[in-house]
Design a protein around this motif. Sequence first.
Motif: not given
Length: 435
Positions: A198-199, A188-192, A37-41, A205-210
Amino acid sequence: MGGHHHGEVLVDPQRRRRANLILWILLAPVGVAALLGTILLWPTGDRAPFLDDPYGAGPGVSMATGTVTRTLTETCPSSEGLEDVGGKELKCEISYVAPDGAGKTFALEVPPETTRSRPLKPGDRIKYLDLSKVSDGSSAPYVFVDFVRTVPLAVLALAYAAVVCLVARWRGLRALLGLAGGLVFIVGFMIPALLEGRSPMLVGLVGSTVVMFAALYFAHGFSARTSTALLGTLFGLGVTAAIAGWATDAAALTGATDDAALTLNTVAPGLSLSGLLLCGLLIAGLGVLNDVTITQSSAIWELAEIAPHSTARQLFASGMRIGRDHIASTVYTIAFAYAGAALPILVLVSLYDRPLLDTLSTGEMAEEIIRILVGSIGLVLAIPVTTAIAVVVVKATGNGGPTKRSGRRALRNSQPGQVQQPAPEAQTGDLLHHH
């Protein structure tokens, strides 16, 4: 016994490996899904344009810093000359500022809303706009912007790091590094990704899990108790996401309740403000979820070590007694934390002459209330689930008696014909059972 040794609880290496394998079978798909999910998002860089610095300087204008030397009550420069047109000169606090580097001390009129809250004192470091090169005399040549807070913030950050490392030692240092890594990942990931449309639910969910995978294992090490806490955290995160998604829609929360949200709606029209609120609910619950799950997991391991002969039912009951105390304290901790953050809003709405229920159901207040309720529900449900998982894992690894090594040591220390006394663990187990 000279102290607790966690390996003594997990007495069968083969069963211990099997329990760890089962935990990894449960966790690995979630971790792989989060990684994919991180890669796709992952943001591509095609985001909303950067905004101009609200304190940015135009041609001939510069942002500068200086030190306050004294503050006096004098005639406001902005009201000088008003008597000539029938007005009245006003008195206000004037601070004299010595600019950094070369320059002559000058008078600076500070806004009254600042002086009422925090008057400028000698030694204060401030930022101001220098308009002296473009001012025609009709406007003030210097404009107060803000205080320079670098030193107190740095001192507090260093004090916090020192206290954590002194008390928690290397684990505290690893936790601080994990926190820093989590914040970097969010920025670096979630905010951009959110800015690129993005959804918000998937990003949250993806960011919190990572973040939880990395932070828990980095801070607490690779162990069955950490994996147990992670499973409980992921369960609580899923519950929080489901309830937050329903509540955001059912309560018709728009997220457009303050100036920052309205600005975002203008400069980043592809960003869903309600989705941003939903993602914020997930991030807000991470810290508390991590706290209660790792505590419950550790509590079960310690109880099993103190009373290795206790049954699964006894361990669960004892763990839940700890969990209920944790629930009672953490629930109002969350509520008070949000109430403190929203105190200006609470004070403002209390001044309105309107029914309390009507006030609480306004968009801004409803958001705060739903944050409290959603986070608390996820937290409360995560405690019994984490406790149950921990009990199953502890019992599955085999803790029905002393290890072979400790048994051989007891035989070596015993004398022929000497009757062996019950182990302290067994006595404690009886006490746990009767309790």
